[in-house]
Structures are given as C-alpha cells and as structure tokens.
Write a protein that holds these residues in place. Sequence first.
Motif, PDB file in Angstrom:
ATOM      1  N   GLY A 287      -6.674   5.019   1.709  1.00  8.82           N
ATOM      2  CA  GLY A 287      -5.559   5.617   2.071  1.00  8.82           C
ATOM      3  C   GLY A 287      -4.394   4.911   2.257  1.00  8.82           C
ATOM      4  N   THR A 288      -3.346   5.697   2.351  1.00  3.72           N
ATOM      5  CA  THR A 288      -1.838   4.753   2.635  1.00  3.72           C
ATOM      6  C   THR A 288      -1.867   4.104   3.932  1.00  3.72           C
ATOM      7  N   THR A 289      -2.742   4.961   5.015  1.00  4.88           N
ATOM      8  CA  THR A 289      -2.504   4.397   6.294  1.00  4.88           C
ATOM      9  C   THR A 289      -3.380   3.181   6.612  1.00  4.88           C
ATOM     10  N   SER A 290      -4.431   3.032   5.519  1.00  3.35           N
ATOM     11  CA  SER A 290      -5.240   1.792   5.755  1.00  3.35           C
ATOM     12  C   SER A 290      -4.395   0.674   5.119  1.00  3.35           C
ATOM     13  N   THR A 371      -6.381   7.172  -2.624  1.00  4.36           N
ATOM     14  CA  THR A 371      -5.545   7.661  -2.117  1.00  4.36           C
ATOM     15  C   THR A 371      -5.483   9.379  -2.566  1.00  4.36           C
ATOM     16  N   ASN A 372      -4.719  10.025  -2.173  1.00  8.24           N
ATOM     17  CA  ASN A 372      -4.556  11.525  -2.680  1.00  8.24           C
ATOM     18  C   ASN A 372      -3.216  11.571  -3.340  1.00  8.24           C
ATOM     19  N   PHE A 373      -2.962  12.707  -4.039  1.00  2.00           N
ATOM     20  CA  PHE A 373      -1.317  13.078  -4.476  1.00  2.00           C
ATOM     21  C   PHE A 373      -0.419  13.410  -3.516  1.00  2.00           C
ATOM     22  N   ASP A 411      -7.207  16.711  -4.965  1.00  3.74           N
ATOM     23  CA  ASP A 411      -7.917  15.826  -5.556  1.00  3.74           C
ATOM     24  C   ASP A 411      -7.662  14.356  -5.185  1.00  3.74           C
ATOM     25  N   SER A 412      -8.257  13.436  -5.743  1.00  7.42           N
ATOM     26  CA  SER A 412      -8.099  12.000  -5.362  1.00  7.42           C
ATOM     27  C   SER A 412      -7.631  11.236  -6.531  1.00  7.42           C
TER      28      SER A 412
END
Length: 422
Positions: A287-290, A371-373, A411-412
């Motif tokens: 993820g972008t947060t990580s 990540t996701n879209f 989706d991822s």
Amino acid sequence: MPFFTNFAAVQKIPPPHNMLPEYININDYDYPLPDERIARFPLEQRDATRLLVFRDGTPADSTFSMLDQHIPEKSLFVFNNTRVIRARLIFRKASGSRIEIFCLQPLGGYGQTGGITTWKCLVGNAKRWKSGSLEMTVNTGMDEVTLSARKGEMAGDAFEITFGWDKPEMPFEQVLEFAGKVPLPPYLNREPVESDTERYQTIYAEFNGSVAAPTAGLHFTPAVLEKLESRHCSFEYLTLHVGAGTFKPVSVEDARHHAMHEEELIIERQSILRLLQHNGGSIIPVGTTSMRSLESLYWLGVQLINGKDPGEEFFIDQWEPYRTKTSIPPAEALQAIYDYLTARRMNSISGFTRIMITPGYRFRMCDALVTNFHQPRSTLLLLVAAFIGEGWKKAYMFALEHGYRFLSYGDSCLFFPEKEKG
C-alpha cells in the motif's frame, strides 16, 4: 556495532537530491473512470481479486492468490497494521435535523476513559447545529450508553468536538464501536452494511486510528501469507493512521500547490532492527501508506544524522525531501533511528508525516509496491507515477480495457519500477 551490513540498500548510494518539477500539471494524471468500474462491494473471497503485474514496462494479468509467483524470494513485505475506527456518528436534533460527525483525530490520544474526550471532526449539516449539545442513546447489547456532543472552535474545515458519555469506565473507542458507522469512502456512494465491519479491515489490523482502510492489504489472506513464507519471505509491520485527507482530490492545476494531509506514523525499535537485519531481498510495501511510511523513515534518519533532535515526536514536512540534498544510504539512516531509540531506551517512536511523493522523487527504501487502483487526479496516483514513470498510463489503460475493478474494494496491482538504462 552497526547492524546494516546485511541491508540490501546499503550498496545503493541514492542520488544527491530529489527533483521537484517546475510544474506538475494534474491534468496529466487524469484518466477516464466510468462509474460502473468502481467496485461498490468486495468479492466474497479476499484473494480472488485480480492482480495486474507491471514489470519492465509490461502489464500482465494474474490473480492475487498467485502473488507469490510474481515476487522475488526472500522479499520483506511491510504492512500497515492500523485499524479503521467506526468514525461516523449520526445524531438527530429535536427538530429532526440530521447532523453527521466524522471523527478524524483525538486531541488527547486514543483509548481515553473518564467520560469525556475532544476530537478534531468534520461536521455535516453544521449550519443547522448552531449551539447546544446533541445526544444519542446507544445499545451495547448488555447496557445502554448516552453519548453527547458539543461543538467547539473551528480550525480549517474541521471543528473541535467534545464528547461525553455516562459510562466513564468504558474507553471512547469502545463507545464508537457501538455508536459509529464504518467510514466507507465517499465514492462508494452507499451506506455501510454489516459485512463492511469485517471486509473494510485487513486481517492483521491491530491499532485503532484510521478513518480509511489501507486497502492494498484487504486482499491478503492466511493462505497468501503462507505461500509467501514458502518463498522465504518475511513480514514487518508499522502503523500509519490514515486520515480523510487521503480522499482529498488535487483541485489546483499545478499539484505543487496542493496542501498534503498530515498522518500519524508509529514504528517500534525492533521493527527498525529487523529492517536493518533484512538479508538482501526486495523490500515491498503493501500500500501507498506503507510506502510513504518507509520513505518518511529515511528522512527521519537523515534529520538525526544532520543533528536534528525530534524528541519523542518527529515531523516530516511535505517538501522536505526535495529541499534536502543528501547521499546518505538508507541503511545509515535506519541505523541512526535505531541508535537514537536505543540511547534513550525508547521502544518506539511516533510522529507525523506530510510527505508528498511526486514524479521526480527518488525512492530510497522500496523495490516494488502492492497497491490498488487509485482515483484520477489524486496524490496516490502521483506516487504511482513517481515509482513507475509514464508506465502508469499503460498499466491503467490495460486495466480499463481488461475489465478490472477500481478503487478501495477493487482489484490490485504489483508494480516494479522500470529498470534504469545504461
């Protein structure tokens, strides 16, 4: 004795500085997203989502349950173990007016007891709440709790709201569990249902504090983690409490004038040590947060090496990485954090980051990204573009053409940066 001799990035000497473009036209980070392509609900099975693998500038179709087949052995996955709180409170005035209070951040820490707490909150229909307190009665299954809210000063677009409840021994976050609703993203355009309580939460969520899920983690299941372990992958955790600002679109044409939101980041000293001792495989944030957290840690280490003492709480400014010229290797930056915490007998460190990663940023800590879209014209899409370059357009167009589902319940992706030429 320093620990960083095994850290993969120790051999990488980063470029002396990041280059913030003279102009970032947000219109260049737009794409057509039909409303029907936004996933309103999750799939029944978490890891049944599709996985777009983007490597060497080429997209390929897979499923998330096969993630292990696409990553290097001995990779270290870094997860954000924040937990989404039931942040939406719906009050009714005596007149019948509906007032929604969205709890963003406590002004005195989480887990407060004593029957009173003050939070920074957004207020819907605030014009109809001019004065006085609001009340609701909440059934806990065993008892009833009366919750009140009183509006205080306004700061920016938020208010200070003081909550009171008549069971002072009960922590406020427990009151929220009974009184609040799951804070689904606004673009889902629906009320939460019972299944959202479980599905809008990662399986490893631990620490209360987020008003939005770190959605890249929603795809992980025990089976996926077991497959990754079979490839000698390891897992590390940090905590970044996701704020509502993550949904704030870039509304100015030049994205350099966007005010990035601030989020709390917490990491344990032992986690820093395990990052240092990682034995040479790729570091893959989930993820972008990580990813933003890992990069923020690098800049915290740079601050320490340059003589800045953050005390018990640090701060990484929005454009700090672009103002600071440095060739400090990532391992030395992490070592500085570990030494700082050890010398002060601190088990963890917390602070806030506003880091905004845009094209021109040079990544220090991350080798791939799950990540996701993301939404068009968002800071998250700018981050993806910074990581894989113009290839983001190719990846997103591939997803649109091949029926992928978008955004939080969609989706991822597994992104690898384009290899440097020459």
